[in-house]
Design a protein around this motif. Structure first.
Motif, mmCIF file in Angstrom:
data_model
loop_
_atom_site.group_PDB
_atom_site.id
_atom_site.type_symbol
_atom_site.label_atom_id
_atom_site.label_comp_id
_atom_site.label_asym_id
_atom_site.label_seq_id
_atom_site.Cartn_x
_atom_site.Cartn_y
_atom_site.Cartn_z
ATOM 1 N N GLU A 88 78.563 -85.123 -62.840
ATOM 2 C CA GLU A 88 78.375 -85.166 -63.970
ATOM 3 C C GLU A 88 77.562 -86.696 -64.897
ATOM 4 O O GLU A 88 77.493 -87.253 -63.612
ATOM 5 C CB GLU A 88 79.633 -85.404 -65.029
ATOM 6 N N ARG B 6 76.930 -70.006 -72.103
ATOM 7 C CA ARG B 6 77.831 -69.960 -71.506
ATOM 8 C C ARG B 6 78.731 -68.599 -71.029
ATOM 9 O O ARG B 6 79.010 -67.911 -71.101
ATOM 10 C CB ARG B 6 78.494 -70.627 -73.264
ATOM 11 N N THR C 94 73.532 -85.088 -67.457
ATOM 12 C CA THR C 94 74.206 -83.999 -67.222
ATOM 13 C C THR C 94 75.506 -84.157 -68.039
ATOM 14 O O THR C 94 76.266 -84.804 -67.338
ATOM 15 C CB THR C 94 74.303 -82.855 -65.775
ATOM 16 N N GLN C 95 75.994 -83.489 -68.612
ATOM 17 C CA GLN C 95 77.619 -83.660 -69.647
ATOM 18 C C GLN C 95 78.341 -81.860 -68.969
ATOM 19 O O GLN C 95 77.587 -80.766 -68.705
ATOM 20 C CB GLN C 95 77.839 -83.416 -70.641
ATOM 21 N N THR C 96 79.408 -82.018 -68.643
ATOM 22 C CA THR C 96 80.729 -80.740 -68.266
ATOM 23 C C THR C 96 79.928 -79.533 -70.096
ATOM 24 O O THR C 96 80.101 -78.322 -69.477
ATOM 25 C CB THR C 96 81.628 -80.960 -68.905
ATOM 26 N N THR C 97 79.682 -79.636 -71.019
ATOM 27 C CA THR C 97 79.009 -79.008 -71.840
ATOM 28 C C THR C 97 78.112 -78.626 -71.868
ATOM 29 O O THR C 97 77.842 -77.809 -72.649
ATOM 30 C CB THR C 97 79.166 -80.135 -73.252
ATOM 31 N N ASP C 98 77.234 -78.774 -70.117
ATOM 32 C CA ASP C 98 75.541 -78.108 -70.441
ATOM 33 C C ASP C 98 75.878 -77.055 -69.655
ATOM 34 O O ASP C 98 75.410 -76.129 -68.687
ATOM 35 C CB ASP C 98 75.602 -79.526 -69.612
#
Lengths: 113, 110
Positions: free
Chosen positions: B15, B38, B79-83
């Motif tokens: 991340e 997703r 980047t984030q975990t939502t990516d």
């Protein structure tokens, strides 16, 4: 505005059987496309319908067929199912215009046993 | 026939790190679209590029279309975990005859 609706969400069939999947596009969308998604092959184009006519076709055997109704709803049929037909089948509708984005449904997960 | 090659197939990042996926075609593309799927979901449209050399940004996402219209890239900054998900490029081709790359599966370690 309702999204693209696919039914059923999950299906288990036996080899040799046939199956029909349904797709209701977004209101006003006349183009409906179908895709097969598998881990190994990714997203593969099956066919596209526009105003009840098949406008484009991918490289799949004749066991895969489809149709579109006057209300733009579409059905896809696979006859003589094989184990390799197990996949996620996605339907997408597109608004009028050239090269517009595709709006996908949740898909139908087909398992052939 | 027309092919769209996408690399890498998988990308694991920590991340906060950046991420880039590339899409290459053997022929000139009329346009290119990018989608994100997703885990357990369906592809969702992100953006369309039409002009040679075009660059578009959506927050941390930067999309580029090559000068020769044969390649494209998607870059995510920090980047984030939502990516997390699979990113697909797609050549629009003739209406409805869409050719997708095999996608780049991104995982992000928190």
């Amino acid at each position: 505005k309702a999204g693209v609706t696919q039914t059923p969400r999950y299906l288990i069939k036996t080899r040799g059987q046939q199956v029909t999947l349904s797709c209701s596009p977004i209101s006003g969308h006349r183009s409906v496309s179908w895709y097969q998604q598998t881990p190994g092959q990714g997203l593969q184009f099956l066919f596209e319908y526009f105003s009840e006519t098949q406008r484009n076709k991918g490289n799949f055997p004749g066991r895969f067929s489809g149709r579109q109704f006057s209300n733009s709803r579409s059905e896809m049929n696979v006859s003589t199912l094989e184990l390799g037909d197990s996949a996620l089948y996605l339907c997408a509708s597109s608004p009028p215009g050239l090269n517009t984005e595709a709006f996908f449904g949740q898909g139908t997960r087909l398992t052939v046993v | 026939g027309q092919q769209v090659m996408q690399i890498p197939q998988y990308q694991h990042v920590q991340e906060g790190e950046d991420f880039t996926t590339y899409c290459n075609s053997s022929t000139t593309l009329s346009n290119i679209q990018w989608y994100k799927q997703r885990p357990g979901g369906h592809p969702v449209f992100l953006i369309q590029l039409v002009k040679s050399g075009e660059v578009k940004k959506q927050k941390r996402l930067t999309f580029q279309f090559g000068e020769a219209k044969k390649n494209s890239s998607l870059h995510i900054t920090a980047t984030q975990t939502t990516d997390v998900g699979t990113y697909f490029c797609m050549n629009g081709g003739s209406q409805g005859n869409l050719i997708f790359g095999k996608g780049t599966k991104l995982s992000v370690k928190p």
